[in-house]
Design an enzyme around this catalytic site. Structure first.
Site, PDB file in Angstrom:
ATOM      1  N   HIS B 178      11.532  61.740 -22.218  1.00  0.00           N
ATOM      2  CA  HIS B 178      12.491  61.971 -21.142  1.00  0.00           C
ATOM      3  C   HIS B 178      11.857  62.899 -20.128  1.00  0.00           C
ATOM      4  CE1 HIS B 178      15.912  59.999 -22.974  1.00  0.00           C
ATOM      5  NE2 HIS B 178      15.560  60.534 -24.126  1.00  0.00           N
ATOM      6  N   CYS B 220      11.703  58.619 -16.980  1.00  0.00           N
ATOM      7  CA  CYS B 220      12.389  58.631 -15.700  1.00  0.00           C
ATOM      8  C   CYS B 220      11.504  59.345 -14.680  1.00  0.00           C
ATOM      9  CB  CYS B 220      13.723  59.355 -15.800  1.00  0.00           C
ATOM     10  SG  CYS B 220      14.845  58.535 -16.936  1.00  0.00           S
TER      11      CYS B 220
END
Lengths: 480, 412
Positions: B178, B220
């Site tokens: 992440h 991301c």
């Protein structure tokens, strides 16, 4: 009847002096803690006593003594010097003399020969009848530093390490068919064919040797069937020959570089297995080398299940040749037709290897030192501790000593020390740059922590000072 | 009566205090980045003009899964998928550094114990037969990643935990987890920033620990992670743009979690079609990127690489070795000491050229401190700017508190 509530002015903690003491205490604690905070958040960066510009280019002395009989002129000397200056980073400083000068400095003698040209020790015996100086010049250069740029470009030879592990593996493609090699007398073969060589390079490297036999080592490439019923692997197949996923070749016993030597025995269904050359024709060679990794020999076994020392002659010879290439052993110059054979290496080969490794090591250690300085300047939060500084100093000391030693072995030893210290400085686990924290992270961490505490204290201080001033003014007014 | 108002004023000022430096330094960072980019381009251009032929003799892979916990199952599947592929294409386990929280296969919530699948049909067990995790569980830290890359590992570490690469090594570096703008989160505990990775690569370059790096990241805002690189010979690619999320590909309702990310799925899908002797180039991989299927816009950055990507084979990074040399001499032991006539026929015209190459490589190194000076200048500016804003605000607070003091005196 006393008032139910006390006058706030009489509360003990509302007295001016106590209030001021409390504020002073807060300030004192903050002031006292500041050095601690500073100490724990700052990074130790010791200055390095190293000026990049003080790193001199390498210079390794070599003397050449020519006998008068050859009447070698300036042209010859120029040819040698020119040729040497175009390689080895101009590190070889060659000088010519008529008589031996310094016994410590590596000296090559050019002596007259009655018969053909040959090399013995570091002496070139050259026929007087042949007066071709360019050929003699080339021969001399080939002895002093035979490595060409093309050689360096192939990157076959491994980088210098004081210790290597040699891993010999006998791989049976498939032992299930019953026709395979059960055992090999690798110890005997090593003792007979390898020991002289390994002993003669012991001043350069130490070796640890391990061996293994595997009975199921499937190929990941499909051997191509040839017209005559034999099988073959093309050059492309060889590039992916090593089936590392299924052959367990690596052992992680130590951190020394490993050189692999694989004797591959194809299964009965794939015999004989050959290598195709670039034109797609079966090659006479049955072995190949993987640059900087090791060598492979295809072995189509005779009717035997145990390989004795004699059976291992040809594979061992191939392995030895590969080991020569991997360690960068210079080959004999083309002009030398025959020479008295010595066990292991000739002394000129060893000297040349020592010289080459010395030059590489010196350059390597200087590069490493330079990059340490550059990185320390560039990455501001990289710590420089006592250990790093010590190793840098040790490396510099070794480099400095190089200027006072003359013999090839001493030069090599110092250069190995220098490169070892330099790389241990570079790879020092302490020298890990602290993780990068952007300024916004610092504000985000410090502001909620300190601003909420500091601002009321500062406010209180200002208020107190102001109150104190007012008091004084009031008192002065009263006096007046 | 007036007090509550002042408390609000304080709050307001406090939030201003927090926010202003952010705005300030974000702005600084932009110009900083532009300068760095220009410098890097200049450096790359210099390097282009001085290239030799690219060659390497060994391949390494560093595969990092930066997440843990069951709901991040897909990140472990991503990494294991990559692991399987590099291994299948010939990179030996000894040259793969696999960093994995490794808490999925034996997780009590795993309905397929001992297995990790990257598809809902459970076609291929990625955890299967033969995997070698080098850094496991809590060993997967930012510090360890940087230690592995820079080689600054403690002396007692075994060979399997070291990246023993050299100037002939091509390295494939894969990260997943992440992340956000210029950072990647490690196990919900710490973050690696784009600067950390860039500095680690520079350290590697200075110590000649790589020939080329292929950097791939699936997270991301992944493309921000390679925006700070400044060392030569790096090809970088990421799954999504700044401000864009990377999404998972499919969910396994038996396991109750997503099993793989779209971008990695796409890449693996493509790589599944190549074999050890494939001549597919990195450009072919990039051409296979499909923003619709990947649900994000993958990024490509090749400006640091001296080789055009349409000439760089995928197997240069994923495969085993580049070339072999068949022994030309016959296997006669005695021949080792005899001469080969062909060998001698080269007095070297190329030598000079290569000396030039070596020198100008040195030159490009000389160039790098300029960047650092610029960067440190910008950093100093940023710090002082932030400090002065802080001081101004503090002054404001003091003035207000002074007024408050007068108010208090009025009240009493």
């Amino acid at each position: 009847m006393p008032h139910p509530f006390r006058d706030p002015g009489t509360l003990p903690f509302q007295s001016t002096s106590i209030r001021r003491t409390i504020i002073a205490c807060y300030c004192a604690v903050i002031l006292a803690a500041t050095p601690l905070w500073w100490l724990t958040t700052s990074i130790q960066r010791l200055p390095l006593n190293l000026d990049i510009n003080s790193l001199h280019p390498v210079s390794i002395p070599v003397h050449v003594v020519t006998s008068n009989a050859h009447r070698l002129d300036g042209e010859f000397r120029q040819a040698v010097q020119q040729s040497l200056s175009s390689k080895a980073w101009k590190a070889i400083d060659v000088k010519f003399f008529d008589t031996p000068q310094d016994t410590l400095v590596q000296t090559y003698h050019i002596r007259p020969s009655d018969g053909p040209t040959y090399v013995q020790g570091n002496d070139i015996f050259y026929p007087l009848t042949d007066s071709s100086t360019p050929i003699l010049a080339k021969l001399l250069v080939d002895l002093i530093y035979p490595f060409t740029e093309e050689h360096d470009h192939r990157h076959v030879s491994v980088q210098y390490a004081p210790r290597y592990r040699l891993a010999f593996s006998l791989l049976n493609e498939d032992a299930a068919d019953g026709d395979h090699i059960i055992d090999w007398d690798i110890q005997g073969a090593l003792a007979k064919y390898f020991s002289p060589f390994l002993k003669s390079v012991s001043s350069l490297h130490n070796f640890t040797i391990e061996s293994q036999v595997q009975y199921h080592a499937p190929l990941s490439v499909q051997a191509r069937t040839q017209e005559d019923g034999s099988f073959a692997l093309s050059q492309e197949d060889l590039a992916v020959f090593i089936n590392s996923a299924e052959w367990s070749l690596s052992s992680s016993v130590s951190n020394d570089p490993v050189l692999h030597f694989i004797l591959f025995v194809p299964s009965r269904d794939h015999r004989p297995l050959r290598i195709l050359d670039l034109d797609g024709k079966p090659s006479s060679s049955s072995s190949f080398i993987l640059p900087q990794w090791g060598g492979v020999v295809m072995f189509n076994p005779p009717e035997t299940q145990v390989l004795r020392v004699d059976d291992l002659l040809s594979p061992s010879a191939a392995f030895l040749g590969q080991l020569h290439s991997l360690l960068g052993v210079p080959r004999s110059p083309a002009l030398v037709n025959h020479q008295p054979r010595e066990a292991g290496l000739s002394s000129w080969q060893l000297d040349t290897m020592l010289r080459k490794r010395s030059i590489e090591n010196i350059r390597d250690s200087q590069d490493t030192l330079r990059s340490i300085v550059r990185l320390v300047n560039q990455i501001e939060n990289m710590p420089v501790g006592e250990k790093v500084r010590g190793a840098v100093d040790a490396s510099l000391a070794a480099l400095r000593q190089l200027q006072s030693v003359r013999s090839t072995k001493d030069i090599f030893r110092r250069s190995a020390d220098a490169v070892h210290s330099a790389s241990s400085a570079f790879f020092s686990p302490d020298m890990l740059a602290m993780l990068y924290f952007p300024a916004e992270h610092k504000y985000a961490v410090y502001t909620p922590l300190f601003a909420s505490g500091l601002i009321p204290v500062l406010g209180a201080v200002v208020r107190e000072i102001k109150a104190w001033k007012d008091e004084r003014k009031l008192a002065r007014a009263k006096v007046a | 009566m007036l007090l509550p108002c002042f408390r609000h004023l304080h709050l307001l000022l406090f939030s201003l205090l927090l926010a202003t430096p952010l705005v300030f330094s974000a702005h600084e960072a932009h110009t900083d980045e532009d300068a760095k980019y220009a410098q890097a381009q200049e450096q790359a251009r210099k390097f282009f003009s001085a290239t030799g032929s690219a060659s390497h003799t060994n391949n390494w892979a560093v595969l990092v899964c930066a997440s843990r916990y069951w709901f991040n199952y897909r990140h472990m599947a991503n990494t294991l998928g990559m692991y399987r592929t590099v291994k299948r294409l010939g990179v030996p386990d000894s040259n793969i550094i696999l960093m994995l929280a490794d808490d999925m296969a034996c997780n009590t919530r795993n309905k397929a114990p001992g297995s990790v699948y990257a598809n809902s049909k459970h076609l291929l067990d990625l955890y299967g037969d033969n995997i070698e995790v080098d850094y496991r569980g809590y060993e997967v830290t930012v510090e360890n990643v940087i230690r592995v890359l820079t080689g600054r590992v403690p002396d007692h570490y075994p060979r399997s935990k070291r990246l023993l690469s050299d100037e002939r090594s091509n390295i494939f570096f894969y990260l997943t987890g992440h992340g956000g703008n210029e950072f990647l989160k490690f196990q919900d505990n710490e973050e690696i920033s784009a600067f950390d990775v860039a500095d680690a690569f520079e350290t590697m370059w200075q110590k000649k620990r790589y020939n080329e790096i292929f950097f791939m990241i699936d997270t991301c805002q992944a493309n921000t992670m390679y925006s700070k690189f400044y060392s030569p010979n790096i090809i970088a690619t990421g799954s999504s743009r700044l401000g864009e999320s990377s999404y998972s590909f499919e969910t396994d309702y038996d396991l109750g979690t997503a099993v793989i990310d779209s971008y990695t799925h796409g890449v693996l899908q493509y790589l599944e079609g190549i074999n050890k002797t494939s001549t597919a180039t990195i450009q072919d991989l990039f051409n296979a990127y499909d923003p619709v299927k990947m649900k994000s816009h993958p990024g490509i950055d090749t400006h640091l690489s001296k080789r055009p990507v349409n000439e760089t084979l995928l197997t240069d990074f994923f495969g085993a070795v580049a070339r072999v040399e068949v022994d030309q001499s016959s296997n006669d032991y005695t021949s080792l000491y005899l001469d080969e006539v062909e060998n001698a026929a080269s007095l070297t015209p190329q030598t000079n050229e290569s000396v030039v190459r070596v020198l100008s490589r040195g030159g490009s190194h000389e160039h790098t401190p300029a960047i650092s000076q610029d960067a440190s200048w910008a950093r100093a500016m940023r710090t002082w700017g932030g400090m002065s804003v802080l001081l101004v605000l503090l002054g404001g607070v003091l003035v207000s508190s002074k007024r408050r003091a007068t108010v208090t005196t009025l009240d009493t």
